[in-house]
Design a protein around this motif. Structure first.
Motif, PDB file in Angstrom:
ATOM      1  N   GLN A 102       0.832  -1.199   0.000  1.00 57.54           N
ATOM      2  CA  GLN A 102       0.000   0.000   0.000  1.00 57.54           C
ATOM      3  C   GLN A 102       0.869   1.252   0.000  1.00 57.54           C
ATOM      4  O   GLN A 102       0.584   2.215  -0.726  1.00 57.54           O
ATOM      5  CB  GLN A 102      -0.926   0.006   1.218  1.00 57.54           C
ATOM      6  N   GLN A 107      -0.895   3.803  -2.401  1.00 54.97           N
ATOM      7  CA  GLN A 107      -2.331   3.584  -2.336  1.00 54.97           C
ATOM      8  C   GLN A 107      -2.963   4.152  -1.069  1.00 54.97           C
ATOM      9  O   GLN A 107      -4.187   4.247  -0.977  1.00 54.97           O
ATOM     10  CB  GLN A 107      -2.620   2.078  -2.407  1.00 54.97           C
ATOM     11  N   THR A 108      -2.149   4.532  -0.093  1.00 51.22           N
ATOM     12  CA  THR A 108      -2.696   5.070   1.159  1.00 51.22           C
ATOM     13  C   THR A 108      -3.199   6.499   1.002  1.00 51.22           C
ATOM     14  O   THR A 108      -3.800   7.041   1.917  1.00 51.22           O
ATOM     15  CB  THR A 108      -1.632   5.022   2.266  1.00 51.22           C
ATOM     16  N   GLN A 109      -2.958   7.108  -0.149  1.00 45.06           N
ATOM     17  CA  GLN A 109      -3.378   8.488  -0.370  1.00 45.06           C
ATOM     18  C   GLN A 109      -4.805   8.591  -0.923  1.00 45.06           C
ATOM     19  O   GLN A 109      -5.329   9.679  -1.120  1.00 45.06           O
ATOM     20  CB  GLN A 109      -2.404   9.164  -1.338  1.00 45.06           C
ATOM     21  N   ILE A 110      -5.445   7.457  -1.179  1.00 44.23           N
ATOM     22  CA  ILE A 110      -6.791   7.448  -1.750  1.00 44.23           C
ATOM     23  C   ILE A 110      -7.801   7.940  -0.713  1.00 44.23           C
ATOM     24  O   ILE A 110      -7.800   7.494   0.431  1.00 44.23           O
ATOM     25  CB  ILE A 110      -7.162   6.034  -2.223  1.00 44.23           C
ATOM     26  N   THR A 111      -8.653   8.865  -1.123  1.00 48.63           N
ATOM     27  CA  THR A 111      -9.730   9.359  -0.265  1.00 48.63           C
ATOM     28  C   THR A 111     -11.029   9.391  -1.063  1.00 48.63           C
ATOM     29  O   THR A 111     -11.041   9.165  -2.277  1.00 48.63           O
ATOM     30  CB  THR A 111      -9.431  10.778   0.259  1.00 48.63           C
ATOM     31  N   VAL A 135     -13.539   3.042   0.220  1.00 44.32           N
ATOM     32  CA  VAL A 135     -12.204   3.633   0.091  1.00 44.32           C
ATOM     33  C   VAL A 135     -11.151   2.634   0.563  1.00 44.32           C
ATOM     34  O   VAL A 135     -10.085   2.481  -0.049  1.00 44.32           O
ATOM     35  CB  VAL A 135     -12.120   4.949   0.882  1.00 44.32           C
ATOM     36  N   GLN A 136     -11.441   1.917   1.649  1.00 41.48           N
ATOM     37  CA  GLN A 136     -10.509   0.904   2.135  1.00 41.48           C
ATOM     38  C   GLN A 136     -10.329  -0.203   1.098  1.00 41.48           C
ATOM     39  O   GLN A 136      -9.206  -0.649   0.826  1.00 41.48           O
ATOM     40  CB  GLN A 136     -11.020   0.300   3.443  1.00 41.48           C
ATOM     41  N   SER A 139      -8.114   1.086  -1.667  1.00 41.26           N
ATOM     42  CA  SER A 139      -6.708   1.273  -1.282  1.00 41.26           C
ATOM     43  C   SER A 139      -5.977  -0.048  -1.119  1.00 41.26           C
ATOM     44  O   SER A 139      -4.745  -0.099  -1.196  1.00 41.26           O
ATOM     45  CB  SER A 139      -6.611   2.083   0.010  1.00 41.26           C
ATOM     46  N   GLU A 140      -6.715  -1.135  -0.893  1.00 41.13           N
ATOM     47  CA  GLU A 140      -6.082  -2.447  -0.703  1.00 41.13           C
ATOM     48  C   GLU A 140      -6.028  -3.267  -1.980  1.00 41.13           C
ATOM     49  O   GLU A 140      -5.313  -4.279  -2.027  1.00 41.13           O
ATOM     50  CB  GLU A 140      -6.832  -3.239   0.373  1.00 41.13           C
TER      51      GLU A 140
END
Length: 265
Positions: A102, A107-111, A135-136, A139-140
């Motif tokens: 991630q 990928q942790t910047q996805i909102t 969103v989770q 991101s995964e």
């Protein structure tokens, strides 16, 4: 890994020194300059590198039996590879590498706002908890794809060429929603579901329990008739409705229903 970081960081450090003003401290004299001889290379013990590798892969400390297995082996490298195969089969490995990929793949910047231009009204579901879960899932997705590729023995570069991705059913539905809502040349959203069913009425009720297989079957008389238990206890928004909720064909309405929420009018 230590030598790799030295090769990577040394040129950057030298470049920074030159940029600042070229007053970097000169290196100490070497053997050819009359300086002291370099220290002889000394390999780390099995206790050190077994601990490092297991921590990177799982976040766990090594067992003494694992250290002894490598330290006492005639071929320590093969012994360590055997341990790595075992560590990669643990739940801790999946959790640690999921986070690693991630971060590595950003990928942790996805909102939620990243979907604003792709989904009308940024509608990831009426419930904020649903939005957070979607969103989770997003991101995964790529990180789980990498874990799957690795489990198949594929190299890291496969991430750049794969056409297959790990997705949850809600995430698949979200992608289908974005495929079904496309802007035309005038930047007007075209709803593919609406165009395919111009005379359809989406019905939501709780008077008759309708199997979901009938709801989703275009050949069934109950196609797009949705059953939501307890819905009749809510006041009707429009008194002249024949059912508890009636909607024109719409991908966003269908999207909310699939996620288990009744759309507002």
């Amino acid at each position: 890994m230590r030598h790799f970081l030295l090769h990577l960081l040394t040129p950057l450090a030298l470049a920074s020194a030159c940029f600042i003003g070229g007053n970097a401290t000169p290196p100490p004299p070497g053997p050819g300059d009359g300086g002291p001889a370099p220290l002889p290379f000394q390999a780390d013990s099995a206790a050190v590198y077994v601990a490092k590798v297991k921590d990177i892969l799982t976040g766990l400390p090594p067992l003494q039996s694992e250290i002894d297995q490598v330290a006492n082996a005639s071929d320590p490298r093969s012994a360590l590879i055997g341990l790595i195969d075992g560590w990669m089969a643990t739940p801790e490995y999946g959790a640690k590498m999921l986070r690693f990929f991630q971060l590595a793949l950003q990928q942790t910047q996805i909102t939620k706002t990243d979907f604003a231009l792709m989904i009308p009204n940024n509608d990831l579901g009426d419930d904020n908890n649903v939005s957070a879960l979607i969103v989770q899932n997003a991101s995964e997705s790529m990180a789980r794809t990498m874990l799957q590729l690795i489990s198949q023995g594929q190299p890291l570069t496969a991430a750049m060429t794969t056409h297959e991705y790990m997705m949850t059913p809600p995430l698949m539905e979200l992608y289908a929603l974005m495929d079904g809502l496309q802007p035309d040349n005038d930047d007007k959203t075209v709803d593919a579901f609406q165009e395919a069913h111009p005379g359809l009425q989406i019905v939501v009720e709780d008077t008759t329990q309708i199997p979901i297989t009938d709801t989703l079957d275009p050949k069934s008389p109950n196609f797009m008739h949705w059953y939501f238990k307890g819905l009749s206890t809510d006041p009707k928004v429009v008194d002249c409705q024949l059912h508890e909720r009636d909607y024109k064909p719409s991908s966003p309405v269908l999207h909310d229903l699939v996620y288990g929420t009744v759309p507002s009018f």
